[in-house]
Design a protein around this motif. Structure first.
Motif, short mmCIF file in Angstrom:
data_model
loop_
_atom_site.label_atom_id
_atom_site.label_comp_id
_atom_site.label_asym_id
_atom_site.label_seq_id
_atom_site.Cartn_x
_atom_site.Cartn_y
_atom_site.Cartn_z
N ALA A 466 0.83 -1.21 0.00
CA ALA A 466 0.00 0.00 0.00
C ALA A 466 0.86 1.26 0.00
CB ALA A 466 -0.93 0.00 1.21
N TRP A 467 2.03 1.21 0.60
CA TRP A 467 2.83 2.43 0.77
C TRP A 467 3.38 2.95 -0.55
CZ3 TRP A 467 0.84 3.60 4.98
CH2 TRP A 467 0.65 2.69 6.01
N PRO A 468 4.07 2.15 -1.37
CA PRO A 468 4.49 2.69 -2.68
C PRO A 468 3.31 3.01 -3.59
CG PRO A 468 4.97 0.34 -2.55
CD PRO A 468 4.57 0.78 -1.18
N GLY A 469 2.21 2.26 -3.42
CA GLY A 469 1.03 2.54 -4.24
C GLY A 469 0.47 3.92 -4.00
N GLY A 470 0.37 4.33 -2.71
CA GLY A 470 -0.22 5.62 -2.39
C GLY A 470 0.76 6.77 -2.40
N PHE A 471 1.98 6.53 -1.95
CA PHE A 471 2.97 7.61 -1.87
C PHE A 471 3.65 7.89 -3.21
CE2 PHE A 471 3.11 6.95 2.85
CZ PHE A 471 2.89 8.28 3.19
N VAL A 472 3.76 6.87 -4.07
CA VAL A 472 4.55 7.03 -5.30
C VAL A 472 3.71 6.87 -6.56
CG1 VAL A 472 6.54 6.19 -6.60
CG2 VAL A 472 6.62 6.24 -4.10
N LEU A 473 3.07 5.69 -6.72
CA LEU A 473 2.48 5.35 -8.01
C LEU A 473 1.30 6.24 -8.38
CD1 LEU A 473 2.64 1.44 -7.85
CD2 LEU A 473 4.18 3.02 -9.00
N VAL A 474 0.36 6.44 -7.46
CA VAL A 474 -0.81 7.26 -7.79
C VAL A 474 -0.40 8.72 -8.08
CG1 VAL A 474 -3.01 8.17 -6.96
CG2 VAL A 474 -2.42 5.77 -6.55
N GLY A 504 -1.66 1.65 -8.87
CA GLY A 504 -1.38 2.10 -7.51
C GLY A 504 -2.63 2.22 -6.67
N MET A 505 -3.73 2.67 -7.28
CA MET A 505 -4.98 2.82 -6.55
C MET A 505 -5.49 1.48 -6.04
SD MET A 505 -8.62 2.63 -6.81
CE MET A 505 -8.76 2.27 -8.53
N SER A 506 -5.33 0.42 -6.82
CA SER A 506 -5.80 -0.90 -6.39
C SER A 506 -5.04 -1.39 -5.17
CB SER A 506 -5.67 -1.91 -7.54
OG SER A 506 -4.31 -2.09 -7.90
N GLN A 507 -3.76 -1.02 -5.01
CA GLN A 507 -3.00 -1.43 -3.83
C GLN A 507 -3.55 -0.74 -2.58
OE1 GLN A 507 -0.72 -3.81 -4.73
NE2 GLN A 507 -1.51 -3.32 -6.77
N VAL A 508 -3.82 0.54 -2.69
CA VAL A 508 -4.32 1.30 -1.54
C VAL A 508 -5.76 0.90 -1.21
CG1 VAL A 508 -4.81 3.62 -0.66
CG2 VAL A 508 -2.80 3.22 -2.09
N TYR A 509 -6.58 0.82 -2.23
CA TYR A 509 -8.00 0.54 -2.04
C TYR A 509 -8.23 -0.83 -1.42
CZ TYR A 509 -12.97 0.75 -3.35
OH TYR A 509 -14.34 0.79 -3.33
N ALA A 510 -7.53 -1.85 -1.92
CA ALA A 510 -7.72 -3.21 -1.41
C ALA A 510 -7.27 -3.31 0.04
CB ALA A 510 -6.96 -4.21 -2.28
N SER A 511 -6.12 -2.71 0.37
CA SER A 511 -5.62 -2.78 1.75
C SER A 511 -6.57 -2.08 2.71
CB SER A 511 -4.23 -2.16 1.83
OG SER A 511 -3.30 -2.88 1.06
N GLY A 512 -7.02 -0.89 2.35
CA GLY A 512 -7.90 -0.13 3.23
C GLY A 512 -9.25 -0.79 3.43
N SER A 513 -9.83 -1.30 2.36
CA SER A 513 -11.15 -1.92 2.47
C SER A 513 -11.09 -3.22 3.27
CB SER A 513 -11.71 -2.18 1.07
OG SER A 513 -11.85 -0.97 0.34
N ALA A 514 -10.07 -4.04 3.03
CA ALA A 514 -9.94 -5.28 3.79
C ALA A 514 -9.67 -4.99 5.27
CB ALA A 514 -8.81 -6.12 3.20
N TYR A 515 -8.92 -3.93 5.54
CA TYR A 515 -8.64 -3.57 6.94
C TYR A 515 -9.94 -3.23 7.69
CZ TYR A 515 -7.51 -0.65 10.95
OH TYR A 515 -7.48 -0.11 12.21
N LEU A 516 -10.82 -2.47 7.07
CA LEU A 516 -12.06 -2.08 7.74
C LEU A 516 -12.90 -3.30 8.10
CD1 LEU A 516 -13.10 1.10 5.70
CD2 LEU A 516 -12.05 0.99 7.96
N VAL A 517 -12.95 -4.28 7.20
CA VAL A 517 -13.73 -5.49 7.48
C VAL A 517 -13.11 -6.29 8.62
CG1 VAL A 517 -14.52 -7.68 6.51
CG2 VAL A 517 -14.63 -5.60 5.13
N ASP A 518 -11.78 -6.39 8.63
CA ASP A 518 -11.10 -7.15 9.68
C ASP A 518 -11.13 -6.41 11.02
OD1 ASP A 518 -10.54 -8.94 7.72
OD2 ASP A 518 -8.41 -8.46 7.54
N ALA A 519 -11.12 -5.08 10.98
CA ALA A 519 -11.03 -4.29 12.21
C ALA A 519 -12.32 -4.32 13.01
CB ALA A 519 -10.66 -2.85 11.89
N LEU A 520 -13.46 -4.52 12.35
CA LEU A 520 -14.75 -4.55 13.02
C LEU A 520 -15.47 -5.84 12.66
CD1 LEU A 520 -15.86 -0.84 12.44
CD2 LEU A 520 -15.07 -1.85 14.57
#
Length: 593
Positions: A466-474, A504-520
């Motif tokens: 997620a980090w290179p996807g959001g900080f660099v690629l997008v 790059g967006m798919s790296q950030v989007y997938a990590s964030g969305s999966a995190y929300l489901v796992d977090a709650l």
């Protein structure tokens, strides 16, 4: 007696009986249980079912398909791999509908503007409000899903809404009718944006969800990028109205596909995971026999006689100390076979150790339905921050999509079908990015847990990719896209830049969305709907201001603004990565080490 008892130990009736096999009274109860099973008619077993019962089984399956609230007789996480593949295919196709419908008419925007005698403001509303209602719709669907404990019925109902609205769009005679129908159409397409995440949570374990989400997001990402390709060809040959006829036909196909292949999967965590947090009651030798007989008699049908299919299904759900991986696979197959024998069962009569959890869930259903209760998820800081960055990232991609038709026509002189084909590069970027993000996410999650001694932590889902996807690629991709058009460089450069944005967006989007489901846990649909609302609001705002910004200062400077927003938003991910567990512990959702 001894021989019968040994047989019973290898074929336990329920988890409650397994807990008491050491006492003489429990041995007596097990013998009675075995006698009860032996007294059942042979016709109830799968191998002995006569051919005359095939019609009855077919009728039972049909009744289950048309039921508004189909029963979930087996734990969805124990479904076979083949059944899960069909479920995932349904989700991927369903998730493609929103994106496909939102962009399929993009190449036709100049034609619609002339035909309906409107201006750019009116046409911008057809796209921006579509995105906005794509955020409102999932809130409604998720609330109904969690309240009524259903998934499948909502998928099918939403498709009916979509089909009717699509037909109306094809018949609309002015832009304001088109705007209203586009809003209704968006609500009909948005169910998978929230309920789809709940289905993934139902059927896949935490360590498997990354790959499942990658397929789900593949539909969400690929739909808006293949839509202009299809729409450009249809518009050139048949006109802009035919794009909406295509949408209606695709919706009808999805309805039939999901009706046949998608089962109900709603998984009540308090029931199926009760063994994870249930405290066993002290054993009383005087009541063991009574408890065992109650567990057996509790499997009876309406007539009060024990039902073999229920009995065998629950016995297979019991996991003895001698169980291993091969046994679990065989049990999964047997569960499906048992489910095919008796499709008319409305529920599993659970052992007494689980009934308290079921009664609690039933008491909760007495509460009134609050369609906007999901929005309250945004009050949690870690949910809000992740939703902000995924919204910025998704909004960047959608904003670029909305300005491409006008920019490519004015800068490069492309026709409708050529503009549609220009989205191929972005589609390839999303396709590769979805597969890479899913597999990397699961691999890195498992590696982090091994390094921690097997202990889980939801923040592990914010993985390294997620980090290179959001900080660099997008940021890099959107800068290449905007400034190459600004400088009138070759169109291939802007196409490559947009492809980098999508990857790059798919790296950030997938990590964030999966995190929300796992977090709650247990709130997958609701928290996804809340995040999706914020995401769509941000995409709506960015797409509304995109055209005025391009006209005033040019596409290069718009790209600079979008790149800056993405870099700033990624610091939200950093904050959640470092502090998310502490914030969740205050809500009793955090792991304690």
């Amino acid at each position: 007696m001894h021989e019968n008892s040994t047989d019973n130990l290898h074929n336990p009736v329920s988890a409650a009986i397994n807990d008491h096999t050491s006492s003489p009274s429990s041995m007596h109860s097990l013998e009675l249980s075995q006698q009860t099973q032996n007294s059942l008619p042979v016709e109830t077993t799968k191998k002995s079912i006569p051919k005359s019962s095939s019609l009855a089984r077919l009728s039972a399956v049909a009744q289950k398909r048309v039921s508004l609230r189909p029963p979930v007789n087996n734990d969805p996480r124990l479904y076979s791999k083949g059944k899960k593949r069909w479920i995932l295919a349904c989700l991927a196709l369903g998730s493609s509908l929103n994106g496909l419908c939102s962009t399929i008419y993009f190449p036709a925007l100049p034609h619609i503007t002339k035909d309906l005698h409107t201006n750019s403001v009116g046409m911008s509303l057809t796209t921006s409000l579509f995105i906005l209602f794509g955020g409102i719709g999932p809130i409604l669907w998720a609330s109904m899903s969690d309240f009524y404990h259903i998934r499948r019925t909502l998928y099918l109902s939403s498709l009916i809404v979509f089909i009717v609205a699509s037909v109306g769009c094809g018949l609309s005679g002015n832009v304001w009718v088109l705007v209203v129908l586009r809003c209704i159409q968006s609500v009909g397409t948005s169910v998978t944006n929230s309920v789809g995440a709940g289905t993934v949570s139902d059927c896949w374990e935490v360590t498997e969800r990354g790959s499942a989400f990658s397929i789900l997001f593949l539909g969400q990402f690929f739909g808006p990028l293949i839509g202009p390709i299809i729409g450009g060809g249809i518009t050139t040959v048949l006109g802009w109205r035919a794009t909406f006829w295509f949408c209606a036909a695709y919706g009808a196909f999805l309805f039939c596909f999901l009706f046949v292949f998608l089962p109900e999967t709603y998984r009540v965590e308090q029931i199926w995971d009760a063994h994870l947090f249930h405290t066993p009651e002290p054993k009383n030798p005087q009541t063991e026999a009574k408890t065992s007989l109650t567990a057996v008699s509790g499997l009876s049908g309406i007539s009060g006689q024990p039902d073999q299919s229920r009995l065998s299904r629950l016995s297979r759900l019991s996991i003895s100390d001698e169980s291993n991986e091969h046994t679990q696979v065989d049990s999964t197959r047997d569960l499906e076979a048992a489910d095919n024998v008796d499709q008319t069962q409305n529920e599993i009569n659970l052992p007494s150790s689980l009934r308290d959890h079921q009664s609690t869930a039933e008491k909760q259903s007495v509460q009134r339905l609050n369609p906007f209760q999901s929005i309250t998820m945004l009050k949690h800081v870690f949910v809000l921050l992740v939703a902000i960055q995924t919204g910025v990232c998704f909004g960047t991609m959608f904003t670029v999509e909305t300005i491409i038709p006008d920019l490519y026509e004015s800068t490069y002189g492309l026709k409708s079908w050529q503009t549609g084909l220009s989205f191929v590069g972005a589609g390839v970027g999303n396709l590769i990015g979805s597969f890479v993000s899913g597999r990397l996410s699961d691999y890195l999650l498992k590696r982090a847990r091994r390094q921690r001694g097997g202990k889980s932590k939801a923040e592990d889902r914010l993985t390294l990719n997620a980090w290179p996807g959001g900080f660099v690629l997008v940021p890099l991709g959107v800068l290449i896209f905007g400034w190459c058009i600004h400088a009138h460089l070759t169109i291939w450069a802007s196409m490559i830049g947009f492809a980098i944005v999508c990857f790059g967006m798919s790296q950030v989007y997938a990590s964030g969305s999966a995190y929300l489901v796992d977090a709650l846990p247990g709130k997958g649909a609701s928290v996804t709907a809340a995040a999706n609302l914020l995401r769509m609001v941000m995409a709506c705002i960015l797409s509304l201001i995109a055209h005025p910004v391009v006209e005033s200062i040019g596409p290069g400077y718009l790209a600079t603004i979008l790149a800056s927003l993405n870099i700033i938003g990624m610091f939200c991910f950093v904050f959640v990565k470092l502090n998310g567990q502490k914030m969740r512990q205050k809500l009793t959702f955090g792991e304690v080490y």
